[in-house]
Design an enzyme around this catalytic site. Structure first.
Site, mmCIF file in Angstrom:
data_model
loop_
_atom_site.group_PDB
_atom_site.id
_atom_site.type_symbol
_atom_site.label_atom_id
_atom_site.label_comp_id
_atom_site.label_asym_id
_atom_site.label_seq_id
_atom_site.Cartn_x
_atom_site.Cartn_y
_atom_site.Cartn_z
ATOM 1 N N ARG A 89 57.599 38.319 51.412
ATOM 2 C CA ARG A 89 56.214 38.072 50.980
ATOM 3 C C ARG A 89 55.248 39.065 51.636
ATOM 4 N NH1 ARG A 89 53.286 34.128 53.337
ATOM 5 N NH2 ARG A 89 55.085 32.766 53.547
ATOM 6 N N TYR A 141 36.862 39.403 30.315
ATOM 7 C CA TYR A 141 38.148 38.815 29.927
ATOM 8 C C TYR A 141 38.085 37.281 30.075
ATOM 9 C CZ TYR A 141 43.140 37.749 30.192
ATOM 10 O OH TYR A 141 44.386 37.214 29.987
ATOM 11 N N ASP A 219 37.797 46.042 36.162
ATOM 12 C CA ASP A 219 39.079 45.710 35.556
ATOM 13 C C ASP A 219 39.424 46.849 34.597
ATOM 14 O OD1 ASP A 219 41.132 44.803 33.905
ATOM 15 O OD2 ASP A 219 40.409 42.737 33.867
ATOM 16 N N LYS A 244 50.156 44.930 30.875
ATOM 17 C CA LYS A 244 49.755 45.615 29.658
ATOM 18 C C LYS A 244 50.256 47.072 29.684
ATOM 19 C CE LYS A 244 47.797 41.615 29.362
ATOM 20 N NZ LYS A 244 46.402 41.355 29.684
HETATM 21 C C1 LIG Z 1 45.716 40.386 30.459
HETATM 22 C C2 LIG Z 1 44.468 40.721 31.166
HETATM 23 C C3 LIG Z 1 44.164 40.155 32.404
HETATM 24 C C4 LIG Z 1 45.046 39.135 33.064
HETATM 25 O O1 LIG Z 1 46.275 39.661 33.401
HETATM 26 P P1 LIG Z 1 47.624 38.777 33.488
HETATM 27 O O2 LIG Z 1 48.620 39.778 33.919
HETATM 28 O O3 LIG Z 1 47.861 38.189 32.133
HETATM 29 O O4 LIG Z 1 47.380 37.710 34.499
HETATM 30 C C5 LIG Z 1 42.982 40.547 33.030
HETATM 31 N N1 LIG Z 1 42.133 41.432 32.445
HETATM 32 C C6 LIG Z 1 42.386 41.971 31.243
HETATM 33 C C7 LIG Z 1 41.410 42.923 30.661
HETATM 34 C C8 LIG Z 1 43.545 41.642 30.555
HETATM 35 O O5 LIG Z 1 43.783 42.171 29.359
#
Ligand SMILES: *Cc1c(COP(=O)(O)O)cnc(C)c1O
Length: 470
Positions: A89, A141, A219, A244
């Site tokens: 961890r 988001y 983000d 993503k």
């Molecule tokens: C998918 C996404 C998240 C969250 O990510 P996870 O890996 O699903 O927890 C945060 N911000 C954006 C812009 C996203 O597309």
């Protein structure tokens, strides 16, 4: 260099600001004067493949082994084992390799991997004091909106003001929203799903003039470090849902935070190991593998997305296409200014006239020519698709499509949704790496079936007239 030693030291930083100063506030073409190479070492594509994948000293294996051990032998009580590991961890060779790669790609000193993008958001919000005030971009988001309004407001007494950060009147709205308790600005650019851009250097300038201690988080999920490096545009910390584009193969849930700010780094390291939302070694290994093709994939995502955006702009069944790389996008000028120098350079070198359209990552949205209060038309079109898959998520090699009003943004009340431009007519498309002709034909046959409007037939008179009026 052992993986553990490379985790927080990333001297070969691809996303670092150009040596001749602030590429952010300069015009697109001065970007081209900045060396496309990192100032002091290897370039982005090379780093994506090699950083964190150095051959293993013991065996020469050129791909890191997966280290599943949760505990490491220590020769002396209280002192970590050979490579600084003691318990998984707190640190793991595969996590360190991944973090070293991601730090290099973002031009950051530090990267911290978490078990999801959402866990990164939680970690960043856990590192500001109780009772803090946060200013968030309005169309943030959905999951982040939920954390801000339904979790940390209760557990950490964090108050959030959501602000429209479009460039017009931005200074007034942002200045008004900031209070003496404001500790964090949370941004996305482009936003989701309406792909509006936020001028990061401008926000940074306004915020830091009011209070330099306010941190700016971006983000960066929709762009990936290939197309945008927010740390060089004034951000203090960048989060990515590696689920993503970074992983790119729709088979790992993972998140990462990168920063050059030592205070933030210290807090994130503490939160990472203490709250424990860490990724598994195998997931880290998979994302590191995915990252090797990130630049190649992102160029192809951008090429396909721009092509399909232009195709849909001409389609009689579509009334509106939103892609920041289209000259028709209200922030096209900002897109040219804010895109990373390397992504701009690659397109200019390819002979692309960027004034006719800029490849700007793989996300686009469009509005079907139908009643925005009727969910059935969009839903019917998506049902008819054969190549493009109706699914949540984005950024994978396969094209995914969704209707935000019923799938990702249904929790936003109808009036608010319509004000944000998220009617039932709005569709979000994550353009994959299939042959774009197959994607275009797939979209066309679905639109033809449901609306009776085909790209190969002349537009109906009413539609032509409405477009002329707009
Ligand atoms: C998918 C996404 C998240 C969250 O990510 P996870 O890996 O699903 O927890 C945060 N911000 C954006 C812009 C996203 O597309």
């Amino acid at each position: 260099m052992s993986p553990s030693a490379s985790a927080t030291a990333a001297p070969l930083a691809a996303g670092a600001p150009a040596p001749n100063g602030n590429g952010a506030s300069s015009a697109a073409h001065s970007h081209l004067n900045a060396s496309a190479a990192a100032s002091n070492g290897l370039r982005f594509d090379t780093l994506a493949i090699h950083k964190g994948s150095e051959p293993e000293p013991a065996t020469g294996a050129i791909i890191p082994s997966i280290t599943l051990a949760t505990a490491y032998r220590q020769s002396t009580a209280g002192i970590s084992g050979a490579d600084g590991f003691d318990y998984t961890r707190f640190g793991n060779p595969n996590r360190n390799s991944l973090e070293a790669n991601l730090a290099a790609l973002e031009g950051a000193k530090h990267a911290f991997a978490f078990s999801s993008g959402t866990a990164v958001t939680t970690a960043i919000l856990s590192s500001i004091p109780n009772g803090s005030h946060v200013v968030s971009v309005a169309d943030v988001y959905g999951g982040t909106h939920k954390i801000l309004t339904q979790i940390v407001n209760e557990t950490n007494a964090i108050k959030t003001t959501f602000v429209d950060l479009d460039s017009n009147g931005l200074k007034e709205r942002l200045t008004k929203a900031i209070t003496p308790e404001t500790k964090l600005i949370w941004l996305e650019t482009p936003t989701n799903p309406t792909l509006r851009l936020v001028d990061l250097p401008l926000v940074s300038q306004i915020v830091k003039a009011i209070d330099p201690s306010i941190k700016i988080a971006v983000d960066g999920t929709f762009m990936s470090p290939y197309y945008q490096n927010p740390l060089s545009l004034g951000a203090d910390v960048v989060s990515h849902s590696a689920t993503k584009f970074l992983n790119g193969h729709t088979d790992v849930l993972l998140g990462v935070a990168v920063t050059n700010d030592e205070t933030i780094a210290k807090k994130l390291k503490f939160v990472q190991s203490s709250l424990g939302a860490v990724p598994s070694p195998f997931d880290c290994w998979l994302v590191l593998r995915g990252l090797k093709t990130l630049p190649v994939r992102m160029r192809e995502h951008g090429r396909n997305a721009l092509r399909i955006a232009k195709y849909l702009e001409k389609h009689p069944g579509i009334k509106d296409v939103i892609y920041p790389g289209l000259p028709s996008h209200p922030s096209f000028a900002l897109a040219k200014k804010q895109i990373s120098p390397r992504a701009l350079r690659a397109q200019v070198d390819d002979g692309i006239d960027i004034e006719q359209g800029l490849q700007y990552s793989g996300m686009l949205s469009f509005r079907i020519d139908c009643d925005p209060t009727d969910p059935s038309v969009g839903s019917d079109v998506l049902k008819e698709l054969n190549v493009i898959t109706l699914a949540l998520s984005l950024g994978g090699v396969e094209s995914l499509i969704e209707q935000p009003s019923t799938m990702t943004h249904w929790m936003v009340p109808l009036e608010e949704r319509l004000a944000l431009g998220i009617g039932h007519d709005l569709i979000r498309l994550s353009v994959g790496l299939e042959d774009p002709r197959d994607l275009e034909e797939d979209l066309d046959q679905a639109l033809t079936k449901v609306l009776g409007k085909s790209a190969t037939q002349p537009a109906a008179e009413t539609n032509k007239k409405r477009k002329a009026d707009a």
